[in-house]
Design a protein around this motif. Structure first.
Motif, short mmCIF file in Angstrom:
data_model
loop_
_atom_site.label_atom_id
_atom_site.label_comp_id
_atom_site.label_asym_id
_atom_site.label_seq_id
_atom_site.Cartn_x
_atom_site.Cartn_y
_atom_site.Cartn_z
N PRO A 131 0.82 -1.22 0.00
CA PRO A 131 0.00 0.00 0.00
C PRO A 131 0.85 1.27 0.00
O PRO A 131 1.94 1.31 0.59
N LEU A 132 0.33 2.27 -0.64
CA LEU A 132 1.05 3.53 -0.81
C LEU A 132 1.55 4.09 0.52
O LEU A 132 2.71 4.52 0.62
N ALA A 133 0.71 4.08 1.53
CA ALA A 133 1.10 4.65 2.82
C ALA A 133 2.24 3.88 3.47
O ALA A 133 3.00 4.43 4.26
N GLU A 134 2.38 2.59 3.13
CA GLU A 134 3.43 1.77 3.75
C GLU A 134 4.76 1.88 3.02
O GLU A 134 5.79 1.45 3.55
N ILE A 135 4.75 2.43 1.81
CA ILE A 135 6.01 2.60 1.08
C ILE A 135 6.95 3.52 1.85
O ILE A 135 8.17 3.39 1.78
N GLU A 136 6.36 4.43 2.61
CA GLU A 136 7.16 5.34 3.44
C GLU A 136 7.96 4.59 4.51
O GLU A 136 8.93 5.11 5.05
N GLN A 137 7.55 3.35 4.79
CA GLN A 137 8.24 2.53 5.80
C GLN A 137 9.32 1.64 5.19
O GLN A 137 9.99 0.90 5.91
N ALA A 138 9.50 1.70 3.88
CA ALA A 138 10.49 0.84 3.21
C ALA A 138 11.90 1.27 3.57
O ALA A 138 12.16 2.45 3.81
N ASP A 139 12.81 0.30 3.60
CA ASP A 139 14.21 0.65 3.86
C ASP A 139 15.09 0.48 2.63
O ASP A 139 16.20 0.98 2.61
N VAL A 140 14.60 -0.21 1.59
CA VAL A 140 15.29 -0.27 0.30
C VAL A 140 14.24 -0.10 -0.79
O VAL A 140 13.21 -0.78 -0.80
N VAL A 141 14.49 0.84 -1.70
CA VAL A 141 13.59 1.10 -2.82
C VAL A 141 14.39 1.04 -4.11
O VAL A 141 15.47 1.65 -4.19
N VAL A 142 13.88 0.32 -5.10
CA VAL A 142 14.53 0.24 -6.41
C VAL A 142 13.58 0.85 -7.44
O VAL A 142 12.46 0.36 -7.64
N LEU A 143 14.01 1.93 -8.07
CA LEU A 143 13.22 2.60 -9.10
C LEU A 143 13.68 2.09 -10.47
O LEU A 143 14.87 2.16 -10.79
N VAL A 144 12.74 1.60 -11.26
CA VAL A 144 13.07 1.03 -12.56
C VAL A 144 12.32 1.78 -13.65
O VAL A 144 11.09 1.73 -13.72
N GLY A 145 13.06 2.52 -14.48
CA GLY A 145 12.45 3.20 -15.62
C GLY A 145 11.37 4.18 -15.24
O GLY A 145 10.26 4.13 -15.80
N THR A 146 11.66 5.07 -14.32
CA THR A 146 10.66 6.07 -13.93
C THR A 146 11.31 7.37 -13.48
O THR A 146 12.27 7.36 -12.72
N HIS A 147 10.77 8.47 -13.99
CA HIS A 147 11.07 9.78 -13.43
C HIS A 147 9.96 10.04 -12.42
O HIS A 147 9.03 10.81 -12.67
N VAL A 148 10.04 9.37 -11.28
CA VAL A 148 8.93 9.32 -10.34
C VAL A 148 8.54 10.71 -9.85
O VAL A 148 7.37 10.96 -9.53
N ARG A 149 9.47 11.63 -9.83
CA ARG A 149 9.16 12.98 -9.37
C ARG A 149 8.12 13.65 -10.27
O ARG A 149 7.29 14.44 -9.80
N HIS A 150 8.16 13.36 -11.56
CA HIS A 150 7.18 13.92 -12.49
C HIS A 150 6.00 12.99 -12.71
O HIS A 150 4.89 13.44 -12.98
N GLU A 151 6.24 11.70 -12.60
CA GLU A 151 5.19 10.73 -12.87
C GLU A 151 4.16 10.69 -11.74
O GLU A 151 2.95 10.71 -11.98
N LEU A 152 4.64 10.57 -10.51
CA LEU A 152 3.78 10.57 -9.32
C LEU A 152 4.41 11.47 -8.27
O LEU A 152 5.14 11.01 -7.38
N PRO A 153 4.18 12.77 -8.36
CA PRO A 153 4.87 13.72 -7.46
C PRO A 153 4.73 13.40 -5.98
O PRO A 153 5.68 13.57 -5.21
N LEU A 154 3.56 12.93 -5.57
CA LEU A 154 3.37 12.67 -4.14
C LEU A 154 3.96 11.34 -3.70
O LEU A 154 4.28 11.16 -2.52
N LEU A 155 4.13 10.40 -4.61
CA LEU A 155 4.89 9.19 -4.28
C LEU A 155 6.36 9.56 -4.10
O LEU A 155 7.03 9.06 -3.19
N HIS A 156 6.86 10.45 -4.94
CA HIS A 156 8.23 10.95 -4.80
C HIS A 156 8.41 11.60 -3.43
O HIS A 156 9.43 11.39 -2.75
N ALA A 157 7.41 12.35 -2.97
CA ALA A 157 7.49 12.99 -1.66
C ALA A 157 7.52 11.94 -0.54
O ALA A 157 8.23 12.10 0.46
N ARG A 158 6.77 10.87 -0.70
CA ARG A 158 6.78 9.79 0.30
C ARG A 158 8.14 9.09 0.32
O ARG A 158 8.63 8.71 1.39
N LEU A 159 8.75 8.92 -0.85
CA LEU A 159 10.07 8.29 -0.89
C LEU A 159 11.10 9.17 -0.18
O LEU A 159 12.00 8.67 0.50
#
Length: 754
Positions: A374-402
């Motif tokens: 769930p989106l709210a739990e991604i903030e609790q992750a300790d390792v994140v792997v971004l694959v083929g995404t400019h997440v800051r522009h694609e999902l600005p608020l997911l980028h803020a959670r990261l």
């Protein structure tokens, strides 16, 4: 010997405090203001915000405290004073009220008396608090301070003379946005809040500084001088420009959407809103909005009645039923409209139905899926792997959670991308490779070891990967990575309601979108699509559509729609209709109608019902939205057939030239956003351009600012050149959503000097 707790029955991490005589249990280390808020005991404040770090600089929350029968010599700021066992707090005794009133008098000394012309009037925290704590007269007769304004961009208006230096905006840009664009300059009575360099705000979340500002120093420039808050009616709605489904309110006056503000939902957007969702409502009122039914007669467009338009559409569909018909929907189409479209296609005998209009590889029959975590739990992750995404522009608020995951939990974030994008968090590792090598990069042993060692690892696959000609290979590699490391696989849905439309069965039982264009149908239904910019392969799409009869359910009577359509049926956009969307967590969320439908435009479900009635199709006898939902109950289950696209040769990835990295432009994602003037004026909205690694530019004889011809398999584009060492060698980076880049499609391109 330690003192005994006041209440020994409390959990060991809690203490007992007394606020205005009310006994409360509060977590150790929390502040007085937290306990008071939880108990519903009001304490005035300006600088405190529960999502921002404590600053304690406005002093409005001063309270009287007492421990062990001894009163503190001075009032204490409730936002910065931690609770302790047995602490007694008085928020409204003579000592506290005198301190609060003195602070209010101090804050008003230099504040201008311009409430009648202030956009914040009527919803101003300073007005509200001064009513309860201010004096009826001012003892201050000296000249008030004046602070010059600066232009910080097309979205936020400034009146810095009103600023009370609460620093909420400074802390927001530093802590949440991560851009550090605002700060305090000078000292003492000369202190000013500004941007240091006088340049516009570049964060994709800049509108949130308007929300956090407790006075009228920062206001909504698009809304400025349009209306007063008491004239507006708030309607609950959703963001529909990305898959997050941010909760928001539309502020409407006499049917016109004048402003959009966030609606709190901790599981989705918390209390924030991206600029794309906040300011896109401007696009609803573009000059080319479809407001009346139109029909092409002898090559000329003319306005017609709904009766004639539906009859003309029905005539086309009767003549081209079954396999001759292709039905295509925009991935932001609501669940109700998409479901009815699927029923319509089924009753007409067509299995050629799809909403995945931005995808290029259908060989694995992939559809959008909810996030595994769930989106709210991604903030609790300790390792994140971004694959083929400019997440800051694609999902600005997911980028803020990261960013919060890194700041609060020291999350280690790795990126596999064709461009070294500018994120607001640091990267523990990165591989900048051509898009075709993303699958290979996921096999990196060190990366896998890092994910295996994590307590909670997440793999986020974005648009660059999902819309690549070899997307199936990348998806398979991501699934393998997740299975091998225990990471949660989160594929970003490509469209605001891609998950909902997949569940509703807006999927092919026969031909997918690529096959419908490779083997053109004799007629098409387009739903909510701007054909010149929304398709992955614009050249193939326009070729097929130009050779067929087309019924367009459209929000805009744009040039490209007029070029291919035979009938245009005007429909309402999401802010104008009641509907549901399903977000990336798989949660179905409702939206209420806000703005008035323009002209003769109608809700999409009504037009589909009328068209079904025109065609005498069973099931279209309902008369309201509840009836439509009853018809769709249970959804349409479809076994999606794998397509043929996806091999490297067919996708044009073999041979010479540079590999194209197509990245969605943040403010060119859909027809409504493309028509919002304020967003188009934003610094993040760059003109169409070609960005190359300096070595590749030098090899082609190109310099920064020169113009190049980019030749792809389906067309040629002439674009200005920019150089960036962050682009992978052998890669040509362009942003989608521009007419100038639409002909290029995907694969390899040849770049020469124009």
């Amino acid at each position: 010997m330690s003192a005994q707790p006041v209440n020994p029955n409390l959990p060991p991490d809690h203490v007992t405090v007394f606020i205005d005589g009310v006994e409360l249990a509060a977590p150790k280390g929390s502040m007085i203001i937290h306990a008071a808020d939880k108990a519903g005991i009001p304490i005035p404040r300006f600088c405190y915000h529960d999502k921002l770090a404590v600053a304690a600089n406005c002093r409005m929350c001063l309270v009287d405290t007492e421990v062990g029968g001894r009163s503190a010599p001075k009032p204490s700021p409730a936002c910065a004073t931690p609770v302790m066992d047995g602490l007694k707090v008085f928020t409204r005794n003579e000592k506290a009220l005198k301190a609060q009133r003195n602070v209010m008098e101090f804050l008003l000394i230099n504040h201008p008396l311009d409430c009648p012309i202030c956009d914040q009037g009527g919803e101003c925290e300073l007005q509200d608090v001064s009513l309860g704590y201010g004096r009826s007269v001012s003892r201050y007769v000296e000249r008030k301070r004046v602070v010059p304004d600066e232009d910080i961009g097309p979205l936020v208006a400034t009146e810095m003379t009103r600023c009370i230096q609460c620093t909420r905006c400074v802390r927001f840009t530093a802590e949440i946005a991560g851009t550090y664009e605002l700060g305090g300059m000078y000292r003492g009575e000369n202190l000013q809040i500004g941007t240091y360099d006088g340049k516009p705000l570049t964060t994709e979340l800049s509108g949130n500084v308007v929300d956090v500002c407790p006075v009228g120093a920062l206001t909504n420039k698009v809304f400025q001088f349009r209306a007063r808050p008491w004239e507006l009616v708030a309607k609950e709605s959703l963001g529909y420009h990305d898959a997050m489904g941010s909760n928001l309110y539309l502020h409407v006056r006499r049917g016109e959407v004048l402003r959009t503000v966030p609606r709190d939902n901790e599981a989705v957007n918390e209390c924030w809103l991206s600029d794309r969702d906040r300011y896109s409502h401007q696009g609803l009122y573009a000059a080319d909005r479809a407001t009346v039914p139109m029909r092409k007669v002898d090559g000329q467009w003319r306005e017609v009645s709904w009766t004639e338009a539906l009859a003309a559409a029905g005539e086309i569909l009767r003549a081209h039923q079954g396999d001759a018909l292709g039905v295509l929907a925009h991935p932001a189409t609501s669940n109700e409209e998409g479901g009815l479209l699927a029923v319509l296609a089924g009753e007409l005998g067509s299995g050629n139905l799809d909403h995945r209009i931005g995808n290029r590889d259908f060989s694995d029959a992939a559809v959008a899926e909810p996030f595994a975590l769930p989106l709210a739990e991604i903030e609790q992750a300790d390792v994140v792997v971004l694959v083929g995404t400019h997440v800051r522009h694609e999902l600005p608020l997911l980028h803020a959670r990261l960013r919060q995951a890194q700041v609060k939990r020291n999350a280690r974030i790795h990126a596999l991308n064709p461009v070294d994008f500018d994120f607001a968090f640091s990267l523990a590792g990165k591989q900048i490779v051509p898009p075709s090598r993303l699958a290979e990069a996921l096999g990196d042993a060190a990366l896998r070891d890092a994910a295996k060692a994590a307590t909670r690892a997440v793999v986020i696959v974005g648009a660059i990967a999902e819309n690549h000609p070899q997307a199936a290979t990348i998806r398979a590699a991501a699934r393998d990575f997740a299975a091998a490391t225990g990471a949660s696989l989160c594929r970003i849905p490509q469209g605001a309601n891609a998950v909902g439309l997949a569940r509703a069965g807006v999927l092919p039982a026969a031909r997918d979108v690529a096959a419908m264009f490779a083997q053109p149908r004799s007629a098409y239904v387009l739903y909510g699509i701007e054909p010149g910019l929304d398709f992955a392969d614009t050249a193939a799409a326009l070729k097929a559509l130009n050779g067929a009869q087309v019924v367009a359910f459209s929000h805009f009577a744009c040039e490209s729609t007029r070029a291919v359509a035979d009938v245009i049926l005007p429909i309402g956009a999401l802010p104008e209709v009641e509907a549901t969307l399903t977000n990336l967590d798989g949660v179905e969320q409702p939206a209420r109608a806000g703005g008035k439908l323009p002209g003769q435009a109608r809700e999409g479900w009504r037009v589909l019902r009328a068209l079904g009635g025109e065609l005498d199709l069973p099931g279209f006898e309902f008369t309201d939205l509840a009836g439509a939902r009853a018809l769709l109950e249970g959804g349409r289950k479809v076994l999606v057939k794998a397509g043929q696209a996806g091999n490297a040769e067919g996708a044009g990835l073999a041979g010479a030239g540079l590999e194209l990295a197509l990245v969605p432009a943040i403010y060119r994602t859909d027809a409504v956003v493309r028509r919002a003037p304020a967003l188009q004026a934003h610094p993040l909205n760059r003109e169409a351009r070609l960005v190359l690694n300096p070595a590749d530019a030098a090899a082609a004889g190109l310099a920064d600012g020169t113009v190049a011809k980019v030749k792809g398999a389906h067309g040629t584009a002439t674009l200005p050149v920019a150089m960036d060492a962050g682009v992978a060698a052998g890669v040509a980076w362009i942003e989608g959503g521009h007419g100038a880049t639409a002909p290029l499609g995907a694969g390899r391109v040849e770049v020469v000097k124009a």
